[in-house]
Design a protein around this motif. Structure first.
Motif, PDB file in Angstrom:
ATOM      1  N   SER A   3       0.723  -1.124   0.037  1.00  0.00           N
ATOM      2  CA  SER A   3      -0.195  -0.137   0.080  1.00  0.00           C
ATOM      3  C   SER A   3       0.739   1.206  -0.109  1.00  0.00           C
ATOM      4  O   SER A   3       1.974   1.201   0.514  1.00  0.00           O
ATOM      5  CB  SER A   3      -0.707  -0.025   1.278  1.00  0.00           C
ATOM      6  OG  SER A   3      -0.012   0.218   2.451  1.00  0.00           O
ATOM      7  N   ARG A   4       0.350   2.401  -0.405  1.00  0.00           N
ATOM      8  CA  ARG A   4       1.172   3.519  -0.257  1.00  0.00           C
ATOM      9  C   ARG A   4       1.277   3.899   1.270  1.00  0.00           C
ATOM     10  O   ARG A   4       2.298   4.634   1.315  1.00  0.00           O
ATOM     11  CB  ARG A   4      -0.131   4.492  -0.811  1.00  0.00           C
ATOM     12  CG  ARG A   4       0.148   4.601  -2.374  1.00  0.00           C
ATOM     13  CD  ARG A   4      -0.874   5.754  -3.277  1.00  0.00           C
ATOM     14  NE  ARG A   4      -1.220   5.332  -4.172  1.00  0.00           N
ATOM     15  CZ  ARG A   4      -0.631   5.815  -5.396  1.00  0.00           C
ATOM     16  NH1 ARG A   4       0.403   6.668  -5.166  1.00  0.00           N
ATOM     17  NH2 ARG A   4      -0.872   5.546  -6.566  1.00  0.00           N
ATOM     18  N   THR A 119      -9.308   1.390   2.918  1.00  0.00           N
ATOM     19  CA  THR A 119      -8.667   1.727   1.910  1.00  0.00           C
ATOM     20  C   THR A 119      -7.957   3.116   1.974  1.00  0.00           C
ATOM     21  O   THR A 119      -8.667   4.090   3.010  1.00  0.00           O
ATOM     22  CB  THR A 119      -9.105   1.728   0.409  1.00  0.00           C
ATOM     23  OG1 THR A 119     -10.373   2.664   0.603  1.00  0.00           O
ATOM     24  CG2 THR A 119      -9.863   0.235  -0.025  1.00  0.00           C
ATOM     25  N   ASP A 120      -7.067   3.422   1.409  1.00  0.00           N
ATOM     26  CA  ASP A 120      -6.851   4.988   1.167  1.00  0.00           C
ATOM     27  C   ASP A 120      -7.388   5.893   0.338  1.00  0.00           C
ATOM     28  O   ASP A 120      -8.306   5.051  -0.523  1.00  0.00           O
ATOM     29  CB  ASP A 120      -4.931   5.085   0.983  1.00  0.00           C
ATOM     30  CG  ASP A 120      -4.764   4.772  -0.372  1.00  0.00           C
ATOM     31  OD1 ASP A 120      -5.443   4.519  -1.231  1.00  0.00           O
ATOM     32  OD2 ASP A 120      -3.474   4.585  -0.455  1.00  0.00           O
ATOM     33  N   LYS A 121      -7.243   7.184  -0.099  1.00  0.00           N
ATOM     34  CA  LYS A 121      -7.940   8.125  -0.856  1.00  0.00           C
ATOM     35  C   LYS A 121      -7.838   7.526  -2.301  1.00  0.00           C
ATOM     36  O   LYS A 121      -8.645   7.708  -3.110  1.00  0.00           O
ATOM     37  CB  LYS A 121      -7.719   9.531  -0.762  1.00  0.00           C
ATOM     38  CG  LYS A 121      -6.505   9.698  -1.090  1.00  0.00           C
ATOM     39  CD  LYS A 121      -6.086  11.227  -1.127  1.00  0.00           C
ATOM     40  CE  LYS A 121      -4.627  11.391  -1.444  1.00  0.00           C
ATOM     41  NZ  LYS A 121      -4.105  12.881  -1.267  1.00  0.00           N
ATOM     42  N   ASN A 122      -7.006   6.635  -2.644  1.00  0.00           N
ATOM     43  CA  ASN A 122      -6.708   6.132  -4.150  1.00  0.00           C
ATOM     44  C   ASN A 122      -7.359   5.018  -4.263  1.00  0.00           C
ATOM     45  O   ASN A 122      -7.208   4.227  -5.239  1.00  0.00           O
ATOM     46  CB  ASN A 122      -5.309   6.357  -4.520  1.00  0.00           C
ATOM     47  CG  ASN A 122      -4.606   7.711  -4.269  1.00  0.00           C
ATOM     48  OD1 ASN A 122      -5.444   8.454  -5.047  1.00  0.00           O
ATOM     49  ND2 ASN A 122      -3.507   7.888  -3.920  1.00  0.00           N
ATOM     50  N   GLY A 123      -7.896   4.343  -3.220  1.00  0.00           N
ATOM     51  CA  GLY A 123      -8.339   3.058  -3.509  1.00  0.00           C
ATOM     52  C   GLY A 123      -7.358   1.773  -3.032  1.00  0.00           C
ATOM     53  O   GLY A 123      -7.849   0.679  -3.203  1.00  0.00           O
ATOM     54  N   VAL A 159     -15.113   0.418   2.499  1.00  0.00           N
ATOM     55  CA  VAL A 159     -16.027  -0.105   1.702  1.00  0.00           C
ATOM     56  C   VAL A 159     -16.479  -1.434   1.884  1.00  0.00           C
ATOM     57  O   VAL A 159     -15.609  -2.152   2.384  1.00  0.00           O
ATOM     58  CB  VAL A 159     -15.505  -0.017   0.058  1.00  0.00           C
ATOM     59  CG1 VAL A 159     -15.150   1.418  -0.308  1.00  0.00           C
ATOM     60  CG2 VAL A 159     -14.307  -0.651   0.068  1.00  0.00           C
ATOM     61  N   VAL A 160     -17.716  -1.740   1.483  1.00  0.00           N
ATOM     62  CA  VAL A 160     -18.256  -3.050   1.486  1.00  0.00           C
ATOM     63  C   VAL A 160     -17.647  -3.922   0.528  1.00  0.00           C
ATOM     64  O   VAL A 160     -18.133  -3.564  -0.683  1.00  0.00           O
ATOM     65  CB  VAL A 160     -19.732  -3.230   1.698  1.00  0.00           C
ATOM     66  CG1 VAL A 160     -20.340  -4.778   1.776  1.00  0.00           C
ATOM     67  CG2 VAL A 160     -20.373  -2.349   2.865  1.00  0.00           C
ATOM     68  N   ASN A 161     -16.703  -4.909   0.739  1.00  0.00           N
ATOM     69  CA  ASN A 161     -16.263  -6.011  -0.126  1.00  0.00           C
ATOM     70  C   ASN A 161     -17.298  -7.108  -0.738  1.00  0.00           C
ATOM     71  O   ASN A 161     -17.630  -7.346  -1.662  1.00  0.00           O
ATOM     72  CB  ASN A 161     -15.004  -6.071  -0.154  1.00  0.00           C
ATOM     73  CG  ASN A 161     -14.447  -7.095  -0.985  1.00  0.00           C
ATOM     74  OD1 ASN A 161     -14.680  -8.256  -1.342  1.00  0.00           O
ATOM     75  ND2 ASN A 161     -13.375  -6.930  -1.708  1.00  0.00           N
TER      76      ASN A 161
END
Length: 166
Positions: A3-4, A119-123, A159-161
């Motif tokens: 991840s970032r 997640t981060d702002k970029n997904g 987010v709901v996966n």
């Protein structure tokens, strides 16, 4: 997948090591500054690699645990459209939390297993968890709180996966 967040933390480690090395080299002595810089860069690279590996290992473990929990659900039906999430917040321990609400549209009490991806702002995926809402009455909504496994920083989204009603 790294991840970032992990790369950002690794960059911070690198910057700190380089700053320490630079301070150590500016004492007026005419020592081998390129050797010191090389050692600092090597140490920073090693620290960054270790940090990235730990972050990737934690994410892999959380993802495997989530898959196992969802695979253990028997006779589940997809219910992603019946689940909503609140706004993520940081708990006192730095771990992300988010309210999970599941609406039971069935004619009898049902339980829900919901995989929440942080997640981060970029997904980019930061963490994964599964929360269970037990015995939500027919026509009612049940609430629970999903919490990340580790401290997350920055702009965290949820987010709901996957959501299963059973």
């Amino acid at each position: 997948m790294k991840s970032r967040w992990t790369r950002g933390a690794a960059g911070a480690v690198l910057a700190g090591v380089v700053a320490v090395a630079a301070a150590g080299c500016s004492d007026g002595n005419s020592g081998n500054t390129s050797g010191a810089a090389s050692k600092a860069a090597s140490a920073a690279s090693s620290a960054a690699s270790s940090l990235a590996s730990k972050g990737a290992d934690a994410l892999a473990a959380a993802s495997a645990e989530a898959r196992q929990k969802l695979n253990s659900v028997k006779n589940g039906v997809k219910a992603k459209d019946d689940v909503t999430l609140g706004t993520p917040a940081a708990g006192a321990d730095g771990r992300a939390t988010v309210k999970v609400s599941a609406r039971n549209t069935a004619s009898s009490a049902k339980s829900f297993a919901v995989q929440v991806n942080f997640t981060d702002k970029n997904g980019n995926l930061l963490d994964v968890t599964v929360v269970t809402l037990k015995d939500v009455a027919a026509g009612s909504t049940g609430d629970a709180t999903a919490q990340s496994h580790r401290k997350l920083t920055g702009d965290v989204h949820a987010v709901v996966n996957t959501a299963l009603r059973y």
